[in-house]
Write a protein that holds these residues in place. Structure first.
Motif, PDB file in Angstrom:
ATOM      1  N   LEU A  84      20.762  -5.436 -41.572  1.00 45.70           N
ATOM      2  CA  LEU A  84      21.456  -5.525 -40.232  1.00 45.70           C
ATOM      3  C   LEU A  84      22.516  -6.410 -40.304  1.00 45.70           C
ATOM      4  CD1 LEU A  84      21.368  -5.722 -37.145  1.00 45.70           C
ATOM      5  CD2 LEU A  84      19.523  -7.180 -37.317  1.00 45.70           C
ATOM      6  N   ILE A 136      19.447  -4.280 -32.371  1.00 38.32           N
ATOM      7  CA  ILE A 136      19.044  -3.366 -33.685  1.00 38.32           C
ATOM      8  C   ILE A 136      17.823  -4.288 -34.327  1.00 38.32           C
ATOM      9  CG2 ILE A 136      20.055  -2.859 -35.891  1.00 38.32           C
ATOM     10  CD1 ILE A 136      22.711  -3.046 -34.567  1.00 38.32           C
ATOM     11  N   VAL A 171      16.227  -1.819 -39.820  1.00 42.73           N
ATOM     12  CA  VAL A 171      17.256  -0.738 -39.855  1.00 42.73           C
ATOM     13  C   VAL A 171      18.230  -0.931 -41.026  1.00 42.73           C
ATOM     14  CG1 VAL A 171      19.192   0.350 -38.585  1.00 42.73           C
ATOM     15  CG2 VAL A 171      17.393  -0.411 -37.055  1.00 42.73           C
ATOM     16  N   VAL A 229      16.772   1.106 -33.111  1.00 45.08           N
ATOM     17  CA  VAL A 229      18.072   0.589 -32.339  1.00 45.08           C
ATOM     18  C   VAL A 229      17.943   1.157 -30.949  1.00 45.08           C
ATOM     19  CG1 VAL A 229      20.591   0.618 -32.245  1.00 45.08           C
ATOM     20  CG2 VAL A 229      19.227   0.697 -34.377  1.00 45.08           C
ATOM     21  N   LEU A 269      27.168   4.131 -33.909  1.00 44.06           N
ATOM     22  CA  LEU A 269      25.520   4.265 -34.286  1.00 44.06           C
ATOM     23  C   LEU A 269      25.109   5.639 -33.957  1.00 44.06           C
ATOM     24  CD1 LEU A 269      24.058   1.273 -32.374  1.00 44.06           C
ATOM     25  CD2 LEU A 269      24.342   1.714 -34.992  1.00 44.06           C
ATOM     26  N   LEU A 310      17.195   5.846 -32.781  1.00 42.90           N
ATOM     27  CA  LEU A 310      18.158   5.411 -32.159  1.00 42.90           C
ATOM     28  C   LEU A 310      17.637   5.822 -30.670  1.00 42.90           C
ATOM     29  CD1 LEU A 310      21.005   4.289 -31.489  1.00 42.90           C
ATOM     30  CD2 LEU A 310      21.860   6.652 -31.568  1.00 42.90           C
TER      31      LEU A 310
END
Length: 369
Positions: free
Chosen positions: A332, A269, A273, A258, A353, A366
């Motif tokens: 997602l 994204i 994920v 992300v 997030l 991330l």
């Protein structure tokens, strides 16, 4: 918010498609690279926008002495039409003497503008200290500045940086190991073990090599490099690479990631994920406090004073809060739909997030830029 949803969902649908790419688009040849050049010079012919600094004066005296002109040490020349500059350029691979390259010229002193200036002959050196090119010519400056008598100024773009197209003449070629040895090494732009293996397998397959029988043309060295056996003859090696670099193969999927741009609020994204079991609540408490000034006036016959009083009004507003529970392996598509259902803005999604990452519920990297 609707546009934000469409962008993320479009990316999700697009990322499910797998496309083959050419080798030349995902890898480069080790040793075939550009080299940085830099030099110091003088720009002359400025319309009074130059500088009167000690190093500019010293450079100006040195330039005149090279032409056999000596100035009295006690004489201080007025050189407001001269500026000291740094000159830098990129020397592409395989560039030969006699060819030209572009140069960028930047003021390093107090000159207010390089507009209308001409760069005098400047030697450009490489990291080894050798001279590889000589720059000279008239500058093209995209910016300008103006100043009023009261000190007010306006500057558009950057008037202290200019460019000379084909402004440097190459005098020396950089030695290249392109034709040396029996092999070449391809370096991936984005290292990945799966991609390196797929690249090597494609080359072996297209050239009919059989690694299982000990005959392989390409061999992955690590996550970033693949060694390829190549002809020794330079002409044959060029033809070999012209064929090889146009082979198409399918790189491995990118890691689950992300990417958040905190300055613009952009969030991307990746398809892979996933979320572990988690519950998210989103909402806000808004407290507004306002004060009104009121005057208290006593009766006409009363023995009192006029008093100004303050009346405070407190308003509490609780936004609609909802909690969402995610089951294992949420995709997602489901994540974006849930976030939009709670009415989260991109800034709120960043916080969500980050909270998921801190809780260990975000399966993926991330990255905040």
């Amino acid at each position: 918010m609707r546009l934000f949803t469409c962008l993320l969902l479009s990316f999700a649908l697009f990322s499910h498609q797998v496309f083959a790419q050419r080798i030349k688009d995902v890898a480069s040849i080790q040793g075939v690279r550009s080299n940085q050049l830099i030099g110091y010079g003088l720009v002359v012919g400025l319309p009074g926008t130059g500088e009167q600094s000690p190093f500019t004066e010293q450079s100006f005296r040195t330039m005149l002495s090279n032409f056999g002109i000596s100035l009295d040490p006690n004489t201080k020349p007025k050189i407001k039409n001269v500026a000291a500059v740094a000159v830098h350029a990129e020397l592409p691979p395989f560039t030969k003497p006699g060819q030209t390259i572009d140069v960028t010229v930047s003021s390093i002193g107090e000159a207010s503008s390089l507009q209308g200036g001409t760069l005098l002959q400047t030697f450009l050196k490489g990291v080894d200290g050798n001279i590889y090119a000589v720059a000279q010519g008239s500058l093209v400056v995209s910016g300008f500045g103006a100043q009023g008598g009261d000190g007010s100024r306006i500057i558009v773009n950057t008037p202290t940086v200019g460019r000379i197209a084909n402004g440097a003449l190459v005098e020396r070629a950089v030695p290249s190991g392109f034709a040396a040895g029996d092999s070449l090494t391809l370096n991936l732009n984005y290292p990945d073990f799966s991609t390196a293996k797929a690249l090597a397998d494609t080359i072996n397959e297209r050239f009919g090599a059989q690694p299982e029988k000990g005959y392989a043309i390409a061999e992955p060295l690590d996550a970033a490099s693949v060694r390829v056996t190549a002809p020794r003859d330079p002409g044959q090696r060029v033809g070999f690479l012209a064929t090889l670099e146009n082979f198409e193969f399918t790189p491995a999927d990118a890691p689950a990631r992300v990417v958040v741009n905190s300055r613009t609020g952009t969030i991307v994204i990746g398809r892979d994920v996933r979320l572990l079991p988690a519950a998210i609540t989103h909402g806000g408490l808004t407290v507004t406090i306002s004060e009104n000034q009121q005057v208290s006036q006593p009766n006409a016959l009363a023995d009192g004073d006029t008093v100004v009083t303050t009346q405070s009004i407190i308003d509490v507003n609780m936004a609609d809060s909802r909690m969402f529970k995610f089951e294992p392996g949420v995709t997602l598509d489901q994540l974006v739909r849930a976030v939009n259902e709670v009415g989260a803005a991109p800034g709120d999604l960043m916080a969500i997030l980050e909270a998921l990452r801190q809780a260990g519920a975000l399966q993926g990297e991330l990255v905040v830029i």
